[in-house]
Design a protein around this motif. Structure first.
Motif, PDB file in Angstrom:
ATOM      1  N   UNK A  96      -4.797  12.209 -13.369  1.00 56.87           N
ATOM      2  CA  UNK A  96      -3.959  13.231 -12.746  1.00 56.87           C
ATOM      3  C   UNK A  96      -3.056  13.872 -13.796  1.00 56.87           C
ATOM      4  N   UNK A  97      -2.421  13.059 -14.631  1.00 56.99           N
ATOM      5  CA  UNK A  97      -1.576  13.569 -15.708  1.00 56.99           C
ATOM      6  C   UNK A  97      -2.356  14.444 -16.678  1.00 56.99           C
ATOM      7  N   UNK A  98      -3.510  13.941 -17.091  1.00 57.18           N
ATOM      8  CA  UNK A  98      -4.341  14.692 -18.034  1.00 57.18           C
ATOM      9  C   UNK A  98      -4.852  15.987 -17.416  1.00 57.18           C
ATOM     10  N   UNK A  99      -5.265  15.940 -16.153  1.00 59.12           N
ATOM     11  CA  UNK A  99      -5.713  17.151 -15.453  1.00 59.12           C
ATOM     12  C   UNK A  99      -4.605  18.194 -15.435  1.00 59.12           C
ATOM     13  N   UNK A 100      -3.380  17.768 -15.141  1.00 55.26           N
ATOM     14  CA  UNK A 100      -2.254  18.706 -15.089  1.00 55.26           C
ATOM     15  C   UNK A 100      -1.955  19.297 -16.467  1.00 55.26           C
ATOM     16  N   UNK A 101      -1.998  18.462 -17.490  1.00 53.65           N
ATOM     17  CA  UNK A 101      -1.749  18.955 -18.853  1.00 53.65           C
ATOM     18  C   UNK A 101      -2.844  19.943 -19.273  1.00 53.65           C
ATOM     19  N   UNK A 102      -4.081  19.608 -18.961  1.00 54.28           N
ATOM     20  CA  UNK A 102      -5.209  20.484 -19.280  1.00 54.28           C
ATOM     21  C   UNK A 102      -5.049  21.820 -18.548  1.00 54.28           C
ATOM     22  N   UNK A 103      -4.750  21.741 -17.252  1.00 48.58           N
ATOM     23  CA  UNK A 103      -4.614  22.955 -16.456  1.00 48.58           C
ATOM     24  C   UNK A 103      -3.464  23.822 -16.963  1.00 48.58           C
ATOM     25  N   UNK A 104      -2.386  23.191 -17.384  1.00 53.68           N
ATOM     26  CA  UNK A 104      -1.259  23.950 -17.923  1.00 53.68           C
ATOM     27  C   UNK A 104      -1.661  24.680 -19.210  1.00 53.68           C
ATOM     28  N   UNK A 105      -2.444  24.014 -20.057  1.00 50.66           N
ATOM     29  CA  UNK A 105      -2.854  24.622 -21.322  1.00 50.66           C
ATOM     30  C   UNK A 105      -3.880  25.735 -21.122  1.00 50.66           C
ATOM     31  N   UNK A 106      -4.898  25.480 -20.281  1.00 46.47           N
ATOM     32  CA  UNK A 106      -6.025  26.411 -20.177  1.00 46.47           C
ATOM     33  C   UNK A 106      -5.987  27.313 -18.942  1.00 46.47           C
ATOM     34  N   UNK A 107      -5.168  26.980 -17.956  1.00 49.98           N
ATOM     35  CA  UNK A 107      -5.067  27.817 -16.765  1.00 49.98           C
ATOM     36  C   UNK A 107      -6.150  27.579 -15.728  1.00 49.98           C
ATOM     37  N   UNK A 108      -6.896  26.486 -15.879  1.00 50.21           N
ATOM     38  CA  UNK A 108      -7.940  26.135 -14.911  1.00 50.21           C
ATOM     39  C   UNK A 108      -8.169  24.638 -14.942  1.00 50.21           C
ATOM     40  N   UNK A 109      -8.890  24.149 -13.927  1.00 52.55           N
ATOM     41  CA  UNK A 109      -9.169  22.716 -13.855  1.00 52.55           C
ATOM     42  C   UNK A 109     -10.047  22.282 -15.025  1.00 52.55           C
ATOM     43  N   UNK A 110      -9.906  21.011 -15.369  1.00 57.84           N
ATOM     44  CA  UNK A 110     -10.805  20.399 -16.342  1.00 57.84           C
ATOM     45  C   UNK A 110     -12.156  20.269 -15.668  1.00 57.84           C
ATOM     46  N   UNK A 111     -13.177  20.846 -16.274  1.00 58.52           N
ATOM     47  CA  UNK A 111     -14.504  20.837 -15.681  1.00 58.52           C
ATOM     48  C   UNK A 111     -15.465  20.096 -16.595  1.00 58.52           C
ATOM     49  N   UNK A 112     -16.150  19.142 -15.988  1.00 58.42           N
ATOM     50  CA  UNK A 112     -17.154  18.366 -16.707  1.00 58.42           C
ATOM     51  C   UNK A 112     -18.254  18.019 -15.717  1.00 58.42           C
ATOM     52  N   UNK A 113     -19.469  17.938 -16.193  1.00 56.27           N
ATOM     53  CA  UNK A 113     -20.552  17.448 -15.347  1.00 56.27           C
ATOM     54  C   UNK A 113     -20.316  15.947 -15.209  1.00 56.27           C
ATOM     55  N   UNK A 114     -19.725  15.555 -14.089  1.00 57.05           N
ATOM     56  CA  UNK A 114     -19.265  14.179 -13.890  1.00 57.05           C
ATOM     57  C   UNK A 114     -20.375  13.233 -13.454  1.00 57.05           C
ATOM     58  N   UNK A 115     -21.508  13.768 -13.021  1.00 56.68           N
ATOM     59  CA  UNK A 115     -22.599  12.913 -12.540  1.00 56.68           C
ATOM     60  C   UNK A 115     -23.002  11.904 -13.603  1.00 56.68           C
ATOM     61  N   UNK A 116     -22.988  10.632 -13.213  1.00 60.40           N
ATOM     62  CA  UNK A 116     -23.406   9.568 -14.104  1.00 60.40           C
ATOM     63  C   UNK A 116     -22.340   9.111 -15.092  1.00 60.40           C
ATOM     64  N   UNK A 117     -21.165   9.711 -15.051  1.00 59.31           N
ATOM     65  CA  UNK A 117     -20.100   9.333 -15.981  1.00 59.31           C
ATOM     66  C   UNK A 117     -19.108   8.396 -15.292  1.00 59.31           C
ATOM     67  N   UNK A 118     -18.572   7.481 -16.061  1.00 60.35           N
ATOM     68  CA  UNK A 118     -17.536   6.599 -15.551  1.00 60.35           C
ATOM     69  C   UNK A 118     -16.190   7.311 -15.622  1.00 60.35           C
ATOM     70  N   UNK A 119     -15.222   6.756 -14.929  1.00 60.88           N
ATOM     71  CA  UNK A 119     -13.877   7.297 -15.000  1.00 60.88           C
ATOM     72  C   UNK A 119     -13.339   7.292 -16.416  1.00 60.88           C
ATOM     73  N   UNK A 120     -13.631   6.235 -17.151  1.00 61.90           N
ATOM     74  CA  UNK A 120     -13.174   6.135 -18.532  1.00 61.90           C
ATOM     75  C   UNK A 120     -13.804   7.208 -19.413  1.00 61.90           C
ATOM     76  N   UNK A 121     -15.087   7.488 -19.198  1.00 60.62           N
ATOM     77  CA  UNK A 121     -15.759   8.529 -19.982  1.00 60.62           C
ATOM     78  C   UNK A 121     -15.155   9.903 -19.692  1.00 60.62           C
ATOM     79  N   UNK A 122     -14.828  10.154 -18.428  1.00 55.92           N
ATOM     80  CA  UNK A 122     -14.209  11.439 -18.085  1.00 55.92           C
ATOM     81  C   UNK A 122     -12.807  11.541 -18.679  1.00 55.92           C
ATOM     82  N   UNK A 123     -12.049  10.455 -18.640  1.00 51.75           N
ATOM     83  CA  UNK A 123     -10.712  10.437 -19.246  1.00 51.75           C
ATOM     84  C   UNK A 123     -10.819  10.719 -20.748  1.00 51.75           C
ATOM     85  N   UNK A 124     -11.757  10.054 -21.406  1.00 54.14           N
ATOM     86  CA  UNK A 124     -11.924  10.249 -22.845  1.00 54.14           C
ATOM     87  C   UNK A 124     -12.310  11.700 -23.164  1.00 54.14           C
ATOM     88  N   UNK A 125     -13.126  12.298 -22.304  1.00 54.80           N
ATOM     89  CA  UNK A 125     -13.542  13.686 -22.524  1.00 54.80           C
ATOM     90  C   UNK A 125     -12.366  14.645 -22.393  1.00 54.80           C
TER      91      UNK A 125
END
Length: 183
Positions: free
Chosen positions: A114-143
């Motif tokens: 949630x923190x990282x999503x908010x920081x990303x959105x503040x910087x880029x003006x949109x949600x963090x988008x990743x093809x999440x299928x098959x990824x763990x929560x940790x992999x998405x956090x690292x990305x």
């Protein structure tokens, strides 16, 4: 060629039932199905204009070509259709399925996302988008940790690639199973 004739070597396989239904759907119905795949109207109109599709490969190639042509505004419209990672759209089975890697995440990881999503959105003006299928929560956090250091231009092209991957997954479901009510 009659349906009882063997298919010559090298010919593409016949389209699956889902793709046949999509090809034959009324424009309004097909447009709604495409909008569920990608919220960009420009992408959807390009896909609609190229119907009928002979097979999944042709469908994917059209999607890739349409994605490559999207402007920054078109990409923003597409991203607006995606919920933040860790917060799938309520009642949306595709969103829940695609983000299943966060389902079993610890409360600490969810809070960090949630923190990282908010920081990303503040910087880029949109949600963090990743093809999440098959990824763990940790992999998405690292990305998101890695990508937050990108320039807006770098990130826009990464988002374009990730959207293309998501579109292919969703188009596969339509082509193979007819999901999206294209009947």
């Amino acid at each position: 060629m009659s349906s009882s004739s063997p298919r010559p070597a090298g010919d593409a396989p016949a389209p699956r039932a889902g793709l046949i239904r999509f090809n034959n759907a009324e424009d309004g119905t097909a447009r709604a199905v495409l909008h569920e795949v990608c919220a960009s109207r420009a992408w959807g109109e390009r896909m609609l204009a190229r119907r009928p599709y002979a097979g999944a490969d042709e469908l994917f190639a059209a999607s890739d070509a349409a994605m490559a042509e999207l402007t920054a505004d078109d990409l923003a419209e597409a991203m607006a259709g995606h919920p933040p990672i860790g917060r799938p759209k309520p009642g949306d089975p595709a969103s829940r399925r695609e983000q299943s890697g966060m389902a079993g995440a610890s409360d600490a990881l969810k809070a960090e996302m949630l923190e990282l999503n908010l920081a990303y959105q503040e910087k880029f003006g949109h949600v963090f988008l990743i093809c999440a299928s098959g990824r763990t929560g940790e992999q998405m956090r690292d990305a998101v940790r890695l990508r937050i250091g990108n320039t807006p231009e770098q990130e826009r092209e990464i988002v374009r690639t990730e959207l293309g991957k998501i579109n292919r997954i969703r188009l596969t479901r339509i082509a193979e199973h007819g999901e999206g009510d294209a009947a």
